[in-house]
Enzyme design. Structure first.
Site, short mmCIF file in Angstrom:
data_model
loop_
_atom_site.label_atom_id
_atom_site.label_comp_id
_atom_site.label_asym_id
_atom_site.label_seq_id
_atom_site.Cartn_x
_atom_site.Cartn_y
_atom_site.Cartn_z
N LYS A 28 2.40 -9.41 -8.91
CA LYS A 28 1.06 -9.14 -8.39
C LYS A 28 0.22 -8.49 -9.82
O LYS A 28 0.94 -7.51 -10.34
CB LYS A 28 0.86 -8.07 -7.49
CG LYS A 28 -0.34 -7.54 -7.02
CD LYS A 28 -0.62 -6.71 -5.73
CE LYS A 28 -1.85 -6.65 -5.20
NZ LYS A 28 -2.56 -5.74 -5.62
N HIS A 85 -5.40 -9.39 -8.42
CA HIS A 85 -6.39 -8.41 -7.91
C HIS A 85 -7.68 -8.80 -8.89
O HIS A 85 -7.55 -8.52 -10.28
CB HIS A 85 -6.04 -7.17 -7.99
CG HIS A 85 -6.72 -6.09 -7.32
ND1 HIS A 85 -6.56 -4.83 -7.13
CD2 HIS A 85 -8.22 -6.17 -7.05
CE1 HIS A 85 -7.42 -4.38 -6.75
NE2 HIS A 85 -8.61 -4.94 -6.58
N GLY A 127 -6.12 -5.22 1.35
CA GLY A 127 -5.52 -4.04 1.13
C GLY A 127 -6.44 -3.05 2.07
O GLY A 127 -6.36 -2.86 3.13
N ARG A 128 -7.47 -2.51 1.28
CA ARG A 128 -8.36 -1.38 1.74
C ARG A 128 -9.11 -1.95 3.36
O ARG A 128 -9.35 -1.15 4.12
CB ARG A 128 -9.67 -1.26 0.95
CG ARG A 128 -9.05 -0.31 -0.35
CD ARG A 128 -10.22 0.04 -1.21
NE ARG A 128 -10.90 -1.08 -1.66
CZ ARG A 128 -12.20 -1.24 -1.99
NH1 ARG A 128 -12.84 -0.23 -2.29
NH2 ARG A 128 -12.52 -2.34 -2.75
N GLN A 148 8.18 -4.79 -2.74
CA GLN A 148 7.65 -4.73 -4.08
C GLN A 148 8.33 -3.52 -4.96
O GLN A 148 8.50 -2.42 -4.54
CB GLN A 148 6.22 -4.47 -3.96
CG GLN A 148 5.52 -4.54 -5.26
CD GLN A 148 3.85 -4.29 -5.43
OE1 GLN A 148 3.55 -2.84 -5.00
NE2 GLN A 148 3.13 -5.00 -5.64
N CYS A 163 -0.75 -1.78 -10.74
CA CYS A 163 -0.89 -0.52 -10.59
C CYS A 163 -1.52 0.17 -11.64
O CYS A 163 -1.04 0.27 -12.77
CB CYS A 163 0.48 0.38 -10.06
SG CYS A 163 0.14 2.17 -9.68
N LEU A 204 0.70 -1.21 0.02
CA LEU A 204 0.02 -0.10 -0.06
C LEU A 204 0.90 1.12 -0.08
O LEU A 204 1.59 1.43 0.93
CB LEU A 204 -0.86 -0.10 1.36
CG LEU A 204 -1.85 -1.06 1.44
CD1 LEU A 204 -2.37 -1.24 2.71
CD2 LEU A 204 -3.06 -1.03 0.24
N ASN A 246 -7.02 -11.37 -4.36
CA ASN A 246 -7.01 -9.85 -3.86
C ASN A 246 -8.41 -9.34 -4.10
O ASN A 246 -8.42 -9.04 -5.25
CB ASN A 246 -5.64 -9.33 -4.12
CG ASN A 246 -5.63 -7.83 -3.70
OD1 ASN A 246 -5.13 -7.06 -4.38
ND2 ASN A 246 -6.09 -7.36 -2.45
#
EC number: 1.3.1.89
Length: 719
Positions: A463, A505, A586-587, A391, A423, A317, A562
């Site tokens: 990722k 993700h 994450g969130r 990362q 990203c 993050l 994810n």
């Protein structure tokens, strides 16, 4: 926190979390109701009201009627913009190209500023740790721009001592020594005045030997401050001057370039099958392999990895995934954590701010807590495993390889080096990094193969997202290439690229966070990977079987899902029904870091306001331990605490909900808490967030500013 479930049952033995402590502060926080903290909600029983419940509305948090607030009775603020992308790459955000466009009070704040927070006049570094009458020698002499007189500095240039934490420096209290010296905002707690032989009074700093003994190192390579994966100033300067050689990366990059050109020439003009693949006969394949140069060296044997149901993982993050927050999550049960995303070029160039992202706390370097089972790969040594991985992002193979080589050289205590291919930020995408690599499978495979070759014993992971565009997912095609190796690799007899773990993700780049994560697609991909792991021996060309060092974990590739995990029920569902090895969060962790506790205990934890405030207190302590207890360290801690509170305020206590499980995509109507502090913690106004930080960090510096990530809240903030 109570230890009973909603039906009065006690949690399973050994599973109950330790009770949180009340804030040790001169600010006393109580629940105004005078009632004990609410019970924990049992796993399988939704909260109910007397009588019939209203149906659950999609997209709206189902808050009980007695806690709703009439929005007509309060001022209406600007609608909140989606700020979740900010956790992906906040300090790599896109810049506005068209400067002539009229600014709108919406969206994300880019290029934010936070004012300044430092002493009116700094103390000379030669005096920071020295007794008053025995200072070090200042090499600038009379030309020095800093203060040399200690008493003048303390009286005129340094703000008054803080009274929070009982007036005792939390760093000194924990370690027996403060690393901010005279600049500490709590210096009165670790200084004294002693008599000298000539009858004068001398100010000196105090260390506590008993406290030092109570703070042993958890890992042998951690520094006195409990930190690891730090790079020296000399090594950073050598990188910036290009004096650090990367022979392995250079040799492998040259081989990749040469091989790619030869392969392109070979494939040019050849007929393709329906799948777009150039076909060769067995004899042609053997002839092609004979014509190609072998890689300059084989990868080093990697440490074996393990991911399982008992290893929930904190996602990388940016900004939010700082060291104090990771440390808090590890304490609450996160088994694996990652650094904030670091860009390869600044790492290669020795940029201080980028290398600072790799710093880790010793608690992150202890082995994960696992349950031995037959799923653990042969050769896995838990005592050599750790929780912290790095990362990086890169848009060219040579950048990723050089960054990987310098990381393995200067920060060898990494669980994995993960390549970010998810990203969505425009700036990275335009440069060909992040999710842009999802459309360049061959290039991505080369990058991962090269990283695996130069990373010494550190495994490589990646990722990814579903794809770049909505309704055009290509992750499964990419995953097959990463597990088995692409067509070009088989033509050369190279086999898989050496990826130890893949995280998917469940969203596309285009989708961002506007819809639910697609766990159906993640489940299909998990089944695909399991099948590929089983069939790998069948699919491998036995004549040119790849070297075992190219196959991480004995050939097993771990798979993590994810997206949108917000409760232990979500987590269990993803493990049991989606078939992933583990889940990256994450969130959900930003909003409620004790989600890892809930996963461990298998029940909802209805944290009281004072229990939640104790976590804020811990963050403040860990921040001062990380960035220092001087004026600058207090300001940095306040800034990152505010960043976290901007997410944490979204939490709606489970005791206020009609239905469980909660949905992370739901937005609550206006509501009030069960007491004033619970309402304050839910405030969407930056001034209330600052008020919370001042309970532990004192009044903000007069020049401190905070700009929230969302422009609807973008005001100049002065403490």
């Amino acid at each position: 926190m109570t230890s009973a479930t909603s039906n009065g049952q006690e949690p399973a033995s050994g599973g109950a979390p330790a009770p949180a402590h009340e804030p040790q502060n001169d600010t006393h926080v109580t629940d105004n109701t005078g009632e004990p903290p609410l019970k924990k909600a049992k796993l399988d029983e939704p909260f109910t009201l007397n009588g019939d419940k209203p149906p659950r509305r999609k997209g709206v948090a189902p808050i009980k009627a007695e806690y709703l607030v009439d929005i007509n009775a309060i001022p209406v603020s600007a609608p909140e913009e989606n700020t979740d992308d900010a956790a992906e790459a906040a300090h790599h955000e896109e810049r506005e190209d068209d400067k002539k466009k009229k600014p709108k009070i919406r969206g994300q704040n880019t290029n934010r500023t936070f004012g300044r927070y430092q002493d009116e006049k700094g103390l000379c570094p030669s005096r920071v740790f020295a007794p008053e009458f025995s200072p070090g020698e200042c090499r600038f002499g009379d030309k020095c721009r800093f203060e040399h007189d200690l008493r003048t500095y303390l009286k005129e240039h340094k703000r008054e001592d803080l009274t929070t934490f009982g007036g005792v420096c939390p760093v000194w209290d924990a370690r027996g020594k403060c690393y901010a010296g005279w600049k500490c905002r709590f210096v009165g707690s670790h200084m004294t005045e002693r008599d000298t032989p000539d009858g004068r009074k001398e100010l000196v700093l105090v260390e506590d030997e008993e406290r030092k003994k109570k703070s042993p190192r958890l890992v042998p390579y951690a520094s006195e401050e409990g930190l690891a994966n730090t790079i020296s100033v000399d090594d950073r300067n050598a990188l910036s001057r290009k004096k650090i050689k990367t022979p392995r990366a250079d040799a492998y990059s040259s081989w990749l370039d040469k091989t790619s050109k030869q392969l392109e020439k070979t494939l040019h003009g050849r007929r393709q099958n329906d799948g777009g693949v150039v076909e060769f006969t067995k004899e042609e394949r053997e002839e092609q392999r004979a014509n190609y140069t072998e890689p300059p060296f084989l990868p080093s044997e990697k440490r074996r990895l393990y991911f399982g149901p008992e290893t929930p993982t904190l996602a990388p993050l940016t900004t939010q995934g700082n060291l104090p927050f990771r440390r808090l999550c590890v304490e609450l049960g996160a088994q694996f954590v990652y650094s904030e995303m670091a860009m390869s070029m600044p790492l290669i160039q020795g940029t201080k701010s980028e290398w600072a992202l790799l710093r880790s706390h010793e608690t992150e370097l202890t082995p994960p807590t696992i349950s031995p089972s037959d799923k653990i790969v042969q050769g896995y040594d838990n005592s050599k495993d750790m929780k912290f991985g790095a990362q990086i992002a890169a848009n060219k193979p040579w950048q990723a390889l050089k960054a990987t080589e310098v990381l393995s050289k200067f920060t060898p205590n990494l669980r994995v080096i993960d390549l970010n291919c998810g990203c969505p930020i425009d700036l990275l995408f335009r440069e060909g990094a992040g999710s842009a690599l999802l459309e360049h499978h061959s290039k991505l495979e080369k990058i991962l193969r090269g990283m695996n070759a130069v990373s010494e014993e550190i495994p490589i992971s990646v990722k990814i997202r579903l794809g770049v565009r909505d309704n055009a997912p290509n992750a499964q095609k990419l995953v097959e290439r990463l597990v088995l190796g692409g067509h070009e690799s088989h033509l050369l007899g190279l086999g898989p690229c050496g990826t130890a773990a893949i995280t998917l993700h469940g969203r596309s780049r285009q989708q961002r966070y506007t819809k639910q994560a697609d766990w159906g697609y993640i489940a299909e991909t998990a089944a695909l990977i399991k099948n590929l792991n089983k069939r790998k021996d069948e699919l491998t060309d036995t004549i040119y079987e790849p070297d075992e060092r190219m196959l991480p974990n004995g050939g097993k590739v771990y798979f993590l899902g994810n997206g949108d995990c917000f409760s232990h029920q979500d987590y269990d569902d993803h493990i049991n029904n989606a078939g992933v090895d583990s889940v990256m969060i994450g969130r959900g962790a930003l909003i409620k870091p004790w989600l890892f506790e809930e996963i461990q205990t298998g029940q909802y934890l209805d944290k009281s306001a004072s229990e939640r405030l104790s976590l804020v207190e811990k963050f403040a302590k860990y921040g001062l331990d990380t960035w220092g207890s001087d004026e600058y360290g207090v300001g940095i801690t306040r800034r990152f605490l505010l960043e976290w509170l901007s997410f944490h305020r979204r939490y709606v206590p489970v005791g206020l909900l009609e239905y469980l499980p909660p949905n992370i995509q739901d937005r609550p109507p206006a509501w009030r808490g069960r007491n004033e502090m619970e309402t304050l913690l839910a405030s969407d106004h930056y001034k209330d967030w600052i008020k919370i930080t001042e309970m532990f960090l004192g009044p903000a510096h007069k020049d401190f500013k905070f700009e929230p990530k969302h422009k609807s809240n973008a005001y100049e903030t002065e403490g």
